[in-house]
Design an enzyme around this catalytic site. Structure first.
Site, PDB file in Angstrom:
ATOM      1  N   ASN A 126      40.624  -0.930  41.675  1.00  0.00           N
ATOM      2  CA  ASN A 126      39.166  -1.139  41.648  1.00  0.00           C
ATOM      3  C   ASN A 126      38.746  -2.295  42.543  1.00  0.00           C
ATOM      4  OD1 ASN A 126      38.534   0.787  39.525  1.00  0.00           O
ATOM      5  ND2 ASN A 126      39.593  -0.612  38.149  1.00  0.00           N
ATOM      6  N   VAL A 127      39.431  -3.415  42.396  1.00  0.00           N
ATOM      7  CA  VAL A 127      39.021  -4.633  43.122  1.00  0.00           C
ATOM      8  C   VAL A 127      39.539  -4.613  44.553  1.00  0.00           C
ATOM      9  CG1 VAL A 127      39.022  -7.154  43.067  1.00  0.00           C
ATOM     10  CG2 VAL A 127      39.060  -5.882  40.916  1.00  0.00           C
ATOM     11  N   VAL A 167      33.833 -18.149  58.604  1.00  0.00           N
ATOM     12  CA  VAL A 167      35.111 -18.875  58.538  1.00  0.00           C
ATOM     13  C   VAL A 167      35.257 -19.798  59.745  1.00  0.00           C
ATOM     14  CG1 VAL A 167      37.628 -18.583  58.679  1.00  0.00           C
ATOM     15  CG2 VAL A 167      36.285 -17.097  57.182  1.00  0.00           C
ATOM     16  N   ARG A 187      51.255   1.270  45.628  1.00  0.00           N
ATOM     17  CA  ARG A 187      52.429   1.902  45.030  1.00  0.00           C
ATOM     18  C   ARG A 187      52.681   3.269  45.643  1.00  0.00           C
ATOM     19  NH1 ARG A 187      51.348   0.189  38.990  1.00  0.00           N
ATOM     20  NH2 ARG A 187      52.992  -1.355  38.707  1.00  0.00           N
ATOM     21  N   LYS A 203      43.399 -13.233  35.571  1.00  0.00           N
ATOM     22  CA  LYS A 203      43.227 -14.210  34.481  1.00  0.00           C
ATOM     23  C   LYS A 203      44.400 -14.223  33.514  1.00  0.00           C
ATOM     24  CE  LYS A 203      41.021 -10.295  33.873  1.00  0.00           C
ATOM     25  NZ  LYS A 203      39.805  -9.554  34.071  1.00  0.00           N
ATOM     26  N   GLU A 242      37.923 -17.683  41.431  1.00  0.00           N
ATOM     27  CA  GLU A 242      36.572 -17.460  40.887  1.00  0.00           C
ATOM     28  C   GLU A 242      36.448 -16.109  40.195  1.00  0.00           C
ATOM     29  OE1 GLU A 242      33.551 -17.996  39.350  1.00  0.00           O
ATOM     30  OE2 GLU A 242      33.431 -19.561  40.867  1.00  0.00           O
ATOM     31  N   GLY A 283      35.434   1.298  35.870  1.00  0.00           N
ATOM     32  CA  GLY A 283      36.246   0.237  36.500  1.00  0.00           C
ATOM     33  C   GLY A 283      36.108  -1.112  35.825  1.00  0.00           C
ATOM     34  N   GLU A 321      40.504  -3.149  31.564  1.00  0.00           N
ATOM     35  CA  GLU A 321      41.824  -3.487  32.119  1.00  0.00           C
ATOM     36  C   GLU A 321      42.700  -2.236  32.121  1.00  0.00           C
ATOM     37  OE1 GLU A 321      42.648  -6.654  33.371  1.00  0.00           O
ATOM     38  OE2 GLU A 321      40.503  -6.764  33.085  1.00  0.00           O
ATOM     39  N   LYS A 376      40.290 -15.850  29.670  1.00  0.00           N
ATOM     40  CA  LYS A 376      39.167 -16.473  30.385  1.00  0.00           C
ATOM     41  C   LYS A 376      38.729 -17.765  29.682  1.00  0.00           C
ATOM     42  CE  LYS A 376      37.566 -12.043  32.202  1.00  0.00           C
ATOM     43  NZ  LYS A 376      36.865 -10.805  31.830  1.00  0.00           N
TER      44      LYS A 376
HETATM   45  N1  LIG Z   1      38.200  -4.528  37.372  1.00  0.00           N
HETATM   46  C1  LIG Z   1      37.498  -5.610  37.022  1.00  0.00           C
HETATM   47  O1  LIG Z   1      36.328  -5.526  36.628  1.00  0.00           O
HETATM   48  C2  LIG Z   1      38.120  -6.950  37.126  1.00  0.00           C
HETATM   49  C3  LIG Z   1      39.458  -7.113  37.360  1.00  0.00           C
HETATM   50  N2  LIG Z   1      39.992  -8.375  37.428  1.00  0.00           N
HETATM   51  C4  LIG Z   1      41.408  -8.530  37.686  1.00  0.00           C
HETATM   52  O2  LIG Z   1      41.683  -8.067  38.986  1.00  0.00           O
HETATM   53  C5  LIG Z   1      42.998  -7.539  39.030  1.00  0.00           C
HETATM   54  C6  LIG Z   1      42.934  -6.110  39.527  1.00  0.00           C
HETATM   55  O3  LIG Z   1      42.106  -5.360  38.687  1.00  0.00           O
HETATM   56  P1  LIG Z   1      41.758  -3.835  39.024  1.00  0.00           P
HETATM   57  O4  LIG Z   1      41.577  -3.663  40.478  1.00  0.00           O
HETATM   58  O5  LIG Z   1      40.681  -3.457  38.105  1.00  0.00           O
HETATM   59  O6  LIG Z   1      43.104  -3.137  38.566  1.00  0.00           O
HETATM   60  P2  LIG Z   1      43.648  -1.701  39.012  1.00  0.00           P
HETATM   61  O7  LIG Z   1      44.644  -1.320  37.977  1.00  0.00           O
HETATM   62  O8  LIG Z   1      42.509  -0.791  39.312  1.00  0.00           O
HETATM   63  O9  LIG Z   1      44.364  -2.036  40.410  1.00  0.00           O
HETATM   64  C7  LIG Z   1      45.610  -2.645  40.540  1.00  0.00           C
HETATM   65  C8  LIG Z   1      46.334  -1.901  41.657  1.00  0.00           C
HETATM   66  O10 LIG Z   1      47.513  -2.603  41.978  1.00  0.00           O
HETATM   67  C9  LIG Z   1      48.539  -1.642  42.172  1.00  0.00           C
HETATM   68  N3  LIG Z   1      49.817  -2.287  41.922  1.00  0.00           N
HETATM   69  C10 LIG Z   1      50.258  -2.849  40.766  1.00  0.00           C
HETATM   70  N4  LIG Z   1      51.501  -3.344  40.955  1.00  0.00           N
HETATM   71  C11 LIG Z   1      51.841  -3.087  42.232  1.00  0.00           C
HETATM   72  C12 LIG Z   1      52.995  -3.381  43.015  1.00  0.00           C
HETATM   73  N5  LIG Z   1      54.053  -4.009  42.496  1.00  0.00           N
HETATM   74  N6  LIG Z   1      52.996  -3.002  44.315  1.00  0.00           N
HETATM   75  C13 LIG Z   1      51.923  -2.360  44.856  1.00  0.00           C
HETATM   76  N7  LIG Z   1      50.806  -2.081  44.161  1.00  0.00           N
HETATM   77  C14 LIG Z   1      50.773  -2.426  42.860  1.00  0.00           C
HETATM   78  C15 LIG Z   1      48.237  -0.529  41.182  1.00  0.00           C
HETATM   79  O11 LIG Z   1      48.855   0.679  41.577  1.00  0.00           O
HETATM   80  C16 LIG Z   1      46.720  -0.477  41.242  1.00  0.00           C
HETATM   81  O12 LIG Z   1      46.268   0.430  42.224  1.00  0.00           O
HETATM   82  C17 LIG Z   1      43.565  -7.683  37.614  1.00  0.00           C
HETATM   83  O13 LIG Z   1      44.264  -8.902  37.522  1.00  0.00           O
HETATM   84  C18 LIG Z   1      42.306  -7.738  36.758  1.00  0.00           C
HETATM   85  O14 LIG Z   1      42.505  -8.407  35.541  1.00  0.00           O
HETATM   86  C19 LIG Z   1      39.230  -9.502  37.320  1.00  0.00           C
HETATM   87  C20 LIG Z   1      37.896  -9.396  37.097  1.00  0.00           C
HETATM   88  C21 LIG Z   1      37.230  -8.117  36.939  1.00  0.00           C
HETATM   89  N1  LIG Z   2      38.269  -5.933  31.872  1.00  0.00           N
HETATM   90  C1  LIG Z   2      37.461  -7.046  32.249  1.00  0.00           C
HETATM   91  C2  LIG Z   2      37.257  -7.036  33.734  1.00  0.00           C
HETATM   92  C3  LIG Z   2      36.734  -8.308  34.232  1.00  0.00           C
HETATM   93  O1  LIG Z   2      37.290  -9.386  34.057  1.00  0.00           O
HETATM   94  C4  LIG Z   2      36.100  -6.956  31.569  1.00  0.00           C
HETATM   95  O2  LIG Z   2      35.813  -5.923  30.957  1.00  0.00           O
HETATM   96  O3  LIG Z   2      35.361  -7.941  31.609  1.00  0.00           O
HETATM   97 NA    NA Z   3      33.394 -15.723  38.453  1.00  0.00          NA
END
Ligand SMILES: NC(=O)C1=CN([C@@H]2O[C@H](COP(=O)(O)OP(=O)(O)OC[C@H]3O[C@@H](n4cnc5c(N)ncnc54)[C@H](O)[C@@H]3O)[C@@H](O)[C@H]2O)C=CC1
Ligand SMILES: N[C@@H](CC=O)C(=O)O
Ligand code: NA
Length: 449
Positions: free
Chosen positions: A32-33, A52, A64, A122, A146, A204, A207, A222
């Site tokens: 997602n991110v 920058v 992956r 986090k 952030e 999205g 977690e 958090k």
């Molecule tokens: N989605 C949200 O609203 C928010 C997410 N976060 C944090 O951001 C981070 C990412 O979140 P998302 O993008 O939502 O998760 P996600 O699960 O959608 O994306 C993570 C990606 O990383 C890949 N991945 C994991 N291990 C891997 C490896 N060893 N090698 C290659 N690729 C690998 C997965 O296949 C997946 O595509 C997490 O730490 C989450 O807690 C923080 C704030 C908000």
């Molecule tokens: N899963 C978290 C994603 C952002 O940190 C949330 O729902 O707030």
């Molecule tokens: Na923030």
């Protein structure tokens, strides 16, 4: 789209670099991110270069599954995440994989090589900030996060920088979008818990394992980060008292409405001074909030954080706390700052834990409570119930009774009392013959009493 260099004549003289070397960026994870981070890097190349002072060049993206079409040059994709971080032409690493390992070892490898790191993780930071920050310090690199608290909302930087000269007394926030989305839907439309959780996943917000959201682990991580920043004390997840929303029922929400309140999953970080001793209390739980409180109006996946500081007074930060786009916005802000530091030399502020304040046990934490009971509707019930509160030094604010016969419902609202005193009261009430059951105890926050 090609990277652009800022013409020297457009830069302040002091900032003109003799070597206009591009800065290499590695993005770890394209979920997602990560997908949004890569999009912004590729669509806003010229603006980013201007901000920058040098072009940001995407060197590679760790994924992956190489076969999946991601709409970018497949030559940028790699499954060898360690090799990507180690590349000589990578100066900055964005970690958006999630989880503890391999994220921890990859961030350490980057920092140990003097590369700056931006992470949204986090769960990792709430356990390992100490180790990571120490490595950043030793190798003169930046570690920015952030995005890890409240997504797009600037709250880490305000606590770390804008309020660096003030004394923060309290931080109270809605910092988990998924649970706020669920509670808002249950409250506003009577929506089903499981269906709303599935929708949060599709959008999205949730977690990878949504237990982290609904059981409060994400908000607790958090809260640990917020408390560390606010009180200059290292706080980890283990220091946070945590309760999730999975036991909240439609009846709890109806009771809340009857008292002009709503139910929110709150992260509370407070400085508690008692008998001249200063401690901090960090906790996450669903609580009643009066509808007049500014956090009561925060609905859907939105987050908000209220900070109370000695000189600043009350500040409120509000916005989108979850989702790929909002989270990527915070990641990109950090990336631009870290890249500027690399380009011009210098570092941003690092971890500050000099205060080393002790954590107050949950039993010592004072707040207000709504105690819901099933009682027999007989003479003397109210005085028997009130006596148990008095014995434990818990002062009653209001009492409401509904229904009659053996299934009358009694709701007692208390003034502020310590958690241990309330627990003793609830145990004693449960033993009373006239009390069928204490059906729920919810804390009441955000009132001045
Ligand atoms: N989605 C949200 O609203 C928010 C997410 N976060 C944090 O951001 C981070 C990412 O979140 P998302 O993008 O939502 O998760 P996600 O699960 O959608 O994306 C993570 C990606 O990383 C890949 N991945 C994991 N291990 C891997 C490896 N060893 N090698 C290659 N690729 C690998 C997965 O296949 C997946 O595509 C997490 O730490 C989450 O807690 C923080 C704030 C908000
Ligand atoms: N899963 C978290 C994603 C952002 O940190 C949330 O729902 O707030
Ligand atoms: Na923030």
């Amino acid at each position: 789209m090609t990277a652009q260099t800022v013409p020297d004549e457009d830069r302040p003289a002091a900032f003109v670099s003799p070597v206009d070397k591009p800065l290499g960026v590695a993005v770890l994870g394209m979920g997602n991110v990560g997908t949004e981070v890569v999009r912004i890097l590729q669509e806003h190349t010229a603006d980013l270069a201007a901000r920058v002072g040098a072009p940001l060049v995407l060197r590679g993206v760790a994924v992956r599954d190489l076969a999946k079409d991601r709409g970018i040059d497949p030559g940028l994709l790699t499954t060898d995440v360690h090799a990507l971080v180690a590349r000589d032409d990578v100066d900055l690493v964005v970690e958006v994989l999630g989880g503890i390992e391999p994220a921890r070892e990859l961030i350490l490898a980057a920092l140990n090589a003097g590369k700056s790191v931006v992470t949204a993780n986090k769960a990792l930071l709430a356990e390992y900030t100490g180790e990571l920050a120490e490595s950043a310090e030793r190798h003169r690199a930046d570690l920015y996060f952030e995005a890890a608290v409240a997504g797009a909302i600037p709250v880490v930087r305000p606590l770390m920088q804008s309020l660096a000269g003030d004394r923060v007394d309290r931080v109270i926030g809605i910092v988990n979008g998924t649970t706020n989305f669920i509670l808002s839907a249950m409250d506003e439309t009577g929506a089903d818990y499981a269906e709303t959780l599935a929708e949060a996943g599709r959008l999205g917000y949730a977690e990878a394992d949504p237990t982290a959201d609904v059981e409060g682990y994400d908000a607790a991580a958090k809260a640990a980060i917020l408390a560390s920043l606010a009180f200059h004390t290292r706080v980890t997840s283990a220091d946070v008292h945590r309760e999730g929303i999975s036991s909240i029922t439609a009846e709890d929400l109806a009771t809340a409405r009857a008292f002009d309140c709503t139910v929110k999953l709150l992260a509370l970080c407070e400085r508690v001074v008692e008998d001249g001793t200063e401690r901090i209390s960090v906790r996450v739980y669903p609580a009643l909030l009066p509808l007049s409180h500014p956090l009561a109006r925060v609905s859907g996946a939105f987050n908000a954080v209220v900070v109370e500081a000695e000189a600043a007074g009350q500040l409120m930060f509000y916005g989108q706390g979850a989702g790929g786009g909002p989270t990527a916005s915070a990641v990109m802000g950090d990336l631009v700052m870290a890249a500027r530091n690399k380009f011009f030399g210098g570092r941003g502020p690092g971890e500050s834990t000099y205060a080393k304040l002790p954590i107050a046990p949950m039993g010592d934490t004072p707040t207000r409570y709504h105690v819901n009971m099933q009682v027999a509707d007989r003479t003397g019930v109210l005085s028997a119930v009130a006596a148990e509160f008095a014995k434990n030094d818990v002062s009653i604010s209001t009492v409401r009774q509904e229904g009659a016969s053996d299934c009358a419902r009694l709701v007692v609202v208390t003034h502020r009392a310590k958690e241990s005193a309330l627990a003793a009261t609830v145990a004693a009430l449960s033993d009373l013959e006239i009390v069928g059951a204490v059906t729920s105890v919810l804390r009441l926050e955000g009132t001045s009493e």
